[in-house]
Design an enzyme around this catalytic site. Structure first.
Site, mmCIF file in Angstrom:
data_model
loop_
_atom_site.group_PDB
_atom_site.id
_atom_site.type_symbol
_atom_site.label_atom_id
_atom_site.label_comp_id
_atom_site.label_asym_id
_atom_site.label_seq_id
_atom_site.Cartn_x
_atom_site.Cartn_y
_atom_site.Cartn_z
ATOM 1 N N ASP A 127 10.537 6.225 -5.728
ATOM 2 C CA ASP A 127 10.668 7.408 -6.585
ATOM 3 C C ASP A 127 11.017 8.675 -5.805
ATOM 4 O O ASP A 127 10.797 9.777 -6.298
ATOM 5 C CB ASP A 127 9.357 7.621 -7.354
ATOM 6 N N THR A 165 -4.919 17.106 -2.044
ATOM 7 C CA THR A 165 -3.882 17.275 -1.027
ATOM 8 C C THR A 165 -3.870 18.720 -0.576
ATOM 9 O O THR A 165 -3.816 19.635 -1.405
ATOM 10 C CB THR A 165 -2.492 16.903 -1.583
#
Length: 409
Positions: free
Chosen positions: A289, A222
């Protein structure tokens, strides 16, 4: 006709003319906006496939400089990104010059520095593609492939609020260990014929390492957001308690959204609509989440909700956790542009688009077919939820026109 009657008639005609003009202008504006939504969707579909190749349009700039210039308060990357493939190619091929334990958090990750000084977050493979994570919707390890799929879904939905993610294979013995910090190196071990590491994090355990296939480990990288855009962390108003038997207020108070609307930054600006966009995004990927979220610092509620850390997704294709949609069905509002995009993606288009978008990723196939099928099914549930809202309150209340100006200076 008497003068008084003429005056009354003229007044009535004037009122009709004004209302007609306003109605036509409103309709023209709405139609123009809808047409632009459709054109934006067509442009996205035309550029779905991202071929990873090193050629850059701007040869005097590094891929890292180009990606850093894309970031503005309301998006991480622009709608038209001819250099996207080159940036992602660099993410998956550039030499690793330093490896360290990941930033603080609950899940295993490593922080890598690539040639040219670019930070990326590496998340290792923990599950096979067809593995089903049982239990609570937020159970299990992070899924590296979920980060890849979530990034491409962000592109397809037109949000452009998720950092760039691409799959990558790394050789732990030749690429990581020679440049690893002592802290990271101290967590390496050999299990059978496989090189493994367990890193440093809240749930990291020596007994639960991530293991390569031999020395080669599959994972996702990422792209780290530019340091000139520091992040601010916020508690998600629809966050869970994560304690058995203890419910959050939103889980038992159906009027909870009214209270949220009275608190900053949800009482004005785009943040509440961003929360609802994110609920739709999270429901599609099965992410329950998101207890916190990030925006840019000192934004006074004007910047986007950044779609970070999407790895607790695509765990169980058979589980549709409706509570993720609570911001949508409790507030009963949604951006018109989001609504339009969702409608363009029905009838199997979403599944096909995501599959096409991920085709050239180094770790393709990124998702198993059951997860792709689940996306189309969840989309129908979202559309049905919005319809329930419009049936109850009317489209004028539910569908909110909020098109943010995206400046690239």
């Amino acid at each position: 006709m008497k003068l008084k009657q003429r005056v009354v008639l003229l007044a009535i005609l004037l009122v009709i003319f004004i209302f007609t003009k306003v109605f036509l202008i409103d309709n023209l504006d709405t139609s123009a906006a809808n047409r632009e939504d459709q054109r934006a969707f067509q442009r996205m579909m035309a550029s779905l496939q991202v071929e990873l190749e090193p050629r850059l349009e701007h040869t005097l700039q590094s891929p890292w400089e180009i990606a850093a210039q894309w970031v503005v308060p309301r998006e991480v990357y622009p709608e038209e990104t001819p250099e996207l493939g080159a940036v992602m190619h660099a993410m998956t091929t550039k030499k690793i010059i330093k490896a360290d334990v990941g930033y603080k958090g609950t899940q295993l990750k490593a922080l890598l520095i690539l040639e040219g000084g670019q930070k990326v977050v590496f998340k290792p493979k923990r599950y096979a593609r067809d593995y089903v994570v049982e239990g609570e919707p937020y159970a299990g390890y992070d899924r590296h492939n979920a980060e890849v799929a979530a990034f491409h879904l962000d592109r397809i939905l037109g949000f452009r609020r998720a950092p760039l993610v691409v799959g990558r294979f790394v050789n732990l013995r030749t690429e990581i260990k020679p440049v690893a910090t002592e802290q990271l190196l101290g967590t390496f071990m050999t299990v059978g014929n496989n090189t493994c590491f367990y890193g440093k994090c809240y749930y990291c355990r020596e007994t639960e390492p991530a293991c390569a296939d031999g020395d080669v480990m599959e994972g996702s990288v990422t792209l780290w957001l530019p340091d000139v855009w520091p992040l601010q962390k916020h508690r998600h108003p629809w966050g869970r308690t994560y304690r058995e038997g203890k419910l959050a207020r939103w889980e038992y108070d159906e009027s909870y959204c009214d209270a949220v609307k009275k608190t900053s930054p949800y009482d004005s600006g785009p943040r509440l609509l961003d929360i609802i966009d994110t609920a739709i995004f999270d429901y599609l990927i099965g992410n329950a989440d998101r207890h916190h979220y990030e925006s840019f610092q000192d934004d006074e509620g004007a910047s986007m909700l950044i779609l970070l850390d999407n790895a607790k997704s695509f765990g169980n294709p058979a589980l549709d956790e409706r509570s993720i949609l609570a911001p949508l069905y409790q507030c009963c509002i949604i951006r018109v542009s989001t609504w339009n995009r969702l409608n363009y993606l029905k009838n199997g288009v979403l599944k096909s688009a995501l599959k096409t978008a991920m085709l050239h990723d180094p770790i393709s196939p990124v998702l198993s077919d059951p997860h792709l099928d689940a996306l189309d099914q969840r989309l129908l549930s979202i559309l049905a939820t919005v319809k329930q809202c419009t049936d109850q309150f009317g489209p004028d209340v539910v569908l909110v026109e909020d098109r943010m100006t995206l400046s690239h200076l």
